[in-house]
Write an enzyme that holds these catalytic residues in place. Structure first.
Site, PDB file in Angstrom:
ATOM      1  N   VAL A   1       9.538  -0.157   3.736  1.00  0.00           N
ATOM      2  CA  VAL A   1       9.112   1.229   3.932  1.00  0.00           C
ATOM      3  C   VAL A   1       9.739   1.808   5.198  1.00  0.00           C
ATOM      4  CG1 VAL A   1       7.133   2.758   4.267  1.00  0.00           C
ATOM      5  CG2 VAL A   1       6.965   0.848   2.667  1.00  0.00           C
ATOM      6  N   UNK A   2       9.898   0.977   6.217  1.00  0.00           N
ATOM      7  CA  UNK A   2      10.479   1.449   7.483  1.00  0.00           C
ATOM      8  C   UNK A   2      11.889   1.991   7.290  1.00  0.00           C
ATOM      9  N   ALA A   3      12.665   1.339   6.448  1.00  0.00           N
ATOM     10  CA  ALA A   3      14.027   1.815   6.190  1.00  0.00           C
ATOM     11  C   ALA A   3      14.006   3.213   5.578  1.00  0.00           C
ATOM     12  CB  ALA A   3      14.757   0.838   5.269  1.00  0.00           C
TER      13      ALA A   3
END
Length: 203
Positions: free
Chosen positions: A46-48
């Site tokens: 999700v961070u990407a």
């Protein structure tokens, strides 16, 4: 513990920015709006999507006079590897704002987003005005990403209130060009005359 309407805690962190390792202090950004984004970790899923989405919209943040700072517990070396090997393939040119390293979570602890059991920062986003005051923040659990368009909308709303010194306020769903409200005795009990619920959902 941080709170809206209160001074954002100052900090100094190492960061990766435009191919170089530098040191950054929040107080150096006084006079500008700042979006301070904590996220769990580099090379995660999700961070990407979040970091690349903010990068894609970075020109819009810049048009509003906003600087972006991203923060995780990863080292500056890992930030560089992530930018070079993955993020630069998701957004042209890679990440255009500083990627800061909060090893040990000291700054995240100041802001109430560091999870000592997991050893990572939760998804915290803080909107800080030119006086260094926190105007709004949001903290989400790890599996759910944040909405960059909503961040931009909120900044525009905070800027409206600041520019009008509170003479105008932003109702639900407000965007530039839409109707504002003007607080005063005549508006008490009469909001329905000035604003309809459907306006919260109109583009």
């Amino acid at each position: 513990m941080v709170s809206v309407g209160k001074k954002a805690p100052d900090f100094e962190m190492a960061g990766f920015y435009k191919g170089e390792f530098k040191t950054f202090r929040l107080s150096e950004y006084l006079g500008k709006w700042v979006v301070l984004c904590f996220y769990p970790g580099d090379f995660t899923f999700v961070u990407a999507t979040e970091v690349s989405a903010v990068a894609e919209k970075y020109p819009e943040f810049q048009k509003l006079g906003v600087e972006v700072l991203s923060v995780s517990v990863d080292s500056v070396f890992v930030h560089k590897m992530w930018n070079d090997n993955e993020l630069s393939k998701m957004v042209e040119g890679g990440i255009p704002f500083p990627m800061l390293s909060d090893g040990g979570g000291n700054v995240g602890t100041l802001y109430g987003v560091y999870d000592p059991e997991a050893g990572v920062e939760n998804r915290g986003r803080f909107l800080i005005d030119p006086d260094g005051i926190i105007q709004g923040y949001e903290v989400l659990i790890l599996p759910v990403g944040r909405n960059v368009s909503e961040t931009l909308r909120q900044i525009q709303a905070f800027q409206l209130v600041r520019e009008t010194k509170g003479a105008e306020v932003a109702p639900s769903g407000w965007k530039p060009g839409k109707k504002t409200l003007k607080p005063g005795p005549g508006l008490v009990g009469n909001v329905y005359k000035e604003w309809s619920v459907k306006e919260a959902f109109e583009d």
